[in-house]
Design a protein around this motif. Structure first.
Motif, mmCIF file in Angstrom:
data_model
loop_
_atom_site.group_PDB
_atom_site.id
_atom_site.type_symbol
_atom_site.label_atom_id
_atom_site.label_comp_id
_atom_site.label_asym_id
_atom_site.label_seq_id
_atom_site.Cartn_x
_atom_site.Cartn_y
_atom_site.Cartn_z
ATOM 1 N N HIS A 105 0.820 -1.209 0.000
ATOM 2 C CA HIS A 105 0.000 0.000 0.000
ATOM 3 C C HIS A 105 0.857 1.264 0.000
ATOM 4 O O HIS A 105 0.362 2.364 0.230
ATOM 5 C CB HIS A 105 -1.007 0.016 1.156
ATOM 6 C CG HIS A 105 -0.389 -0.203 2.490
ATOM 7 N ND1 HIS A 105 0.178 0.803 3.208
ATOM 8 C CD2 HIS A 105 -0.252 -1.338 3.218
ATOM 9 C CE1 HIS A 105 0.649 0.312 4.349
ATOM 10 N NE2 HIS A 105 0.402 -0.981 4.375
ATOM 11 N N GLY A 106 2.122 1.114 -0.321
ATOM 12 C CA GLY A 106 3.011 2.253 -0.472
ATOM 13 C C GLY A 106 3.439 2.874 0.843
ATOM 14 O O GLY A 106 2.888 2.593 1.903
ATOM 15 N N ASN A 107 4.438 3.723 0.762
ATOM 16 C CA ASN A 107 4.878 4.483 1.927
ATOM 17 C C ASN A 107 4.717 5.972 1.608
ATOM 18 O O ASN A 107 4.301 6.349 0.519
ATOM 19 C CB ASN A 107 6.326 4.121 2.309
ATOM 20 C CG ASN A 107 7.313 4.391 1.190
ATOM 21 O OD1 ASN A 107 7.214 5.380 0.465
ATOM 22 N ND2 ASN A 107 8.293 3.510 1.038
ATOM 23 N N GLU A 108 5.063 6.801 2.554
ATOM 24 C CA GLU A 108 4.863 8.245 2.389
ATOM 25 C C GLU A 108 5.615 8.794 1.174
ATOM 26 O O GLU A 108 5.078 9.600 0.405
ATOM 27 C CB GLU A 108 5.318 8.963 3.664
ATOM 28 C CG GLU A 108 4.903 10.410 3.719
ATOM 29 C CD GLU A 108 5.228 11.028 5.076
ATOM 30 O OE1 GLU A 108 5.681 12.190 5.069
ATOM 31 O OE2 GLU A 108 5.015 10.374 6.110
ATOM 32 N N LYS A 109 6.836 8.351 0.978
ATOM 33 C CA LYS A 109 7.652 8.819 -0.143
ATOM 34 C C LYS A 109 7.010 8.400 -1.481
ATOM 35 O O LYS A 109 6.948 9.198 -2.414
ATOM 36 C CB LYS A 109 9.061 8.255 -0.034
ATOM 37 C CG LYS A 109 9.989 8.713 -1.114
ATOM 38 C CD LYS A 109 11.383 8.136 -0.912
ATOM 39 C CE LYS A 109 12.297 8.540 -2.050
ATOM 40 N NZ LYS A 109 13.634 7.951 -1.907
ATOM 41 N N GLU A 110 6.528 7.170 -1.562
ATOM 42 C CA GLU A 110 5.909 6.682 -2.800
ATOM 43 C C GLU A 110 4.599 7.414 -3.090
ATOM 44 O O GLU A 110 4.302 7.739 -4.242
ATOM 45 C CB GLU A 110 5.674 5.170 -2.711
ATOM 46 C CG GLU A 110 6.965 4.384 -2.724
ATOM 47 C CD GLU A 110 6.820 2.951 -2.277
ATOM 48 O OE1 GLU A 110 7.587 2.103 -2.766
ATOM 49 O OE2 GLU A 110 5.937 2.659 -1.428
ATOM 50 N N ARG A 111 3.828 7.695 -2.049
ATOM 51 C CA ARG A 111 2.580 8.447 -2.245
ATOM 52 C C ARG A 111 2.868 9.873 -2.728
ATOM 53 O O ARG A 111 2.176 10.388 -3.606
ATOM 54 C CB ARG A 111 1.748 8.445 -0.964
ATOM 55 C CG ARG A 111 1.127 7.077 -0.678
ATOM 56 C CD ARG A 111 0.158 7.114 0.483
ATOM 57 N NE ARG A 111 0.800 7.348 1.762
ATOM 58 C CZ ARG A 111 1.340 6.405 2.533
ATOM 59 N NH1 ARG A 111 1.310 5.146 2.157
ATOM 60 N NH2 ARG A 111 1.884 6.711 3.683
ATOM 61 N N ALA A 112 3.901 10.500 -2.179
ATOM 62 C CA ALA A 112 4.273 11.852 -2.610
ATOM 63 C C ALA A 112 4.758 11.841 -4.057
ATOM 64 O O ALA A 112 4.406 12.730 -4.844
ATOM 65 C CB ALA A 112 5.356 12.421 -1.696
ATOM 66 N N LEU A 113 5.520 10.831 -4.424
ATOM 67 C CA LEU A 113 6.002 10.717 -5.792
ATOM 68 C C LEU A 113 4.834 10.490 -6.757
ATOM 69 O O LEU A 113 4.787 11.086 -7.839
ATOM 70 C CB LEU A 113 7.010 9.578 -5.916
ATOM 71 C CG LEU A 113 7.609 9.340 -7.290
ATOM 72 C CD1 LEU A 113 8.319 10.588 -7.823
ATOM 73 C CD2 LEU A 113 8.581 8.165 -7.236
ATOM 74 N N PHE A 114 3.870 9.670 -6.364
ATOM 75 C CA PHE A 114 2.693 9.437 -7.197
ATOM 76 C C PHE A 114 1.914 10.730 -7.393
ATOM 77 O O PHE A 114 1.523 11.072 -8.511
ATOM 78 C CB PHE A 114 1.798 8.364 -6.571
ATOM 79 C CG PHE A 114 0.570 8.067 -7.380
ATOM 80 C CD1 PHE A 114 0.643 7.297 -8.526
ATOM 81 C CD2 PHE A 114 -0.665 8.558 -6.998
ATOM 82 C CE1 PHE A 114 -0.488 7.024 -9.284
ATOM 83 C CE2 PHE A 114 -1.804 8.293 -7.735
ATOM 84 C CZ PHE A 114 -1.710 7.520 -8.888
#
Length: 136
Positions: A105-114
């Motif tokens: 379900h992703g992490n904070e960095k991946e969500r920001a990049l998305f």
């Protein structure tokens, strides 16, 4: 622009709940897998087994291939080289840019990049389908 996704286990729903974007969401289900999305959209897919694209996702993309502008994929890093491989398969088969791979379900960095990627793609396609107006 719309974000379409398939989330059998709920990981992608959890990922999207953590991304602060003001875009319509379209969840692919057995009932909606042949529905059409008018206008540009990005698609988020899970990866199953040894890097396979879920059948429901393949059906949906076949129906909507003309409007998909990017794909993101989730998976489990325990699968090594097959991690989030569904996104690569979709990208190669349909010539769609692979935007992001993220774990579960992703992490904070991946969500920001998305979010950053979605905003960039959205600005490119903001005039998608609009009638051209002659300049003066």
């Amino acid at each position: 622009m719309t974000i379409a996704y398939y989330s059998m286990t709920g990981n992608i729903r959890r990922f999207l709940n953590g991304v602060d974007v003001d875009l319509p969401l379209f969840e692919v289900t057995e009932q909606t897998k042949t529905d059409k999305i008018d206008g540009p959209f990005v698609f988020i897919t899970p990866t199953y087994g040894f890097g396979e694209v879920p059948d429901i996702v393949s059906t949906f993309i076949e129906e909507n291939r003309d409007n998909i502008v990017g794909v993101a994929a989730t998976g489990n890093r325990n699968w090594g080289q097959n991690f989030a491989k569904a996104g690569e398969h979709i990208s190669e088969r349909f010539g769609i840019p692979l935007m992001l791979k993220f774990e579960l379900h992703g992490n904070e960095k991946e969500r920001a990049l998305f979010k950053e990627t979605i905003e960039r793609v959205g600005s490119i396609y903001e005039n998608f389908g609009r009638e051209k107006v002659q300049s003066y």
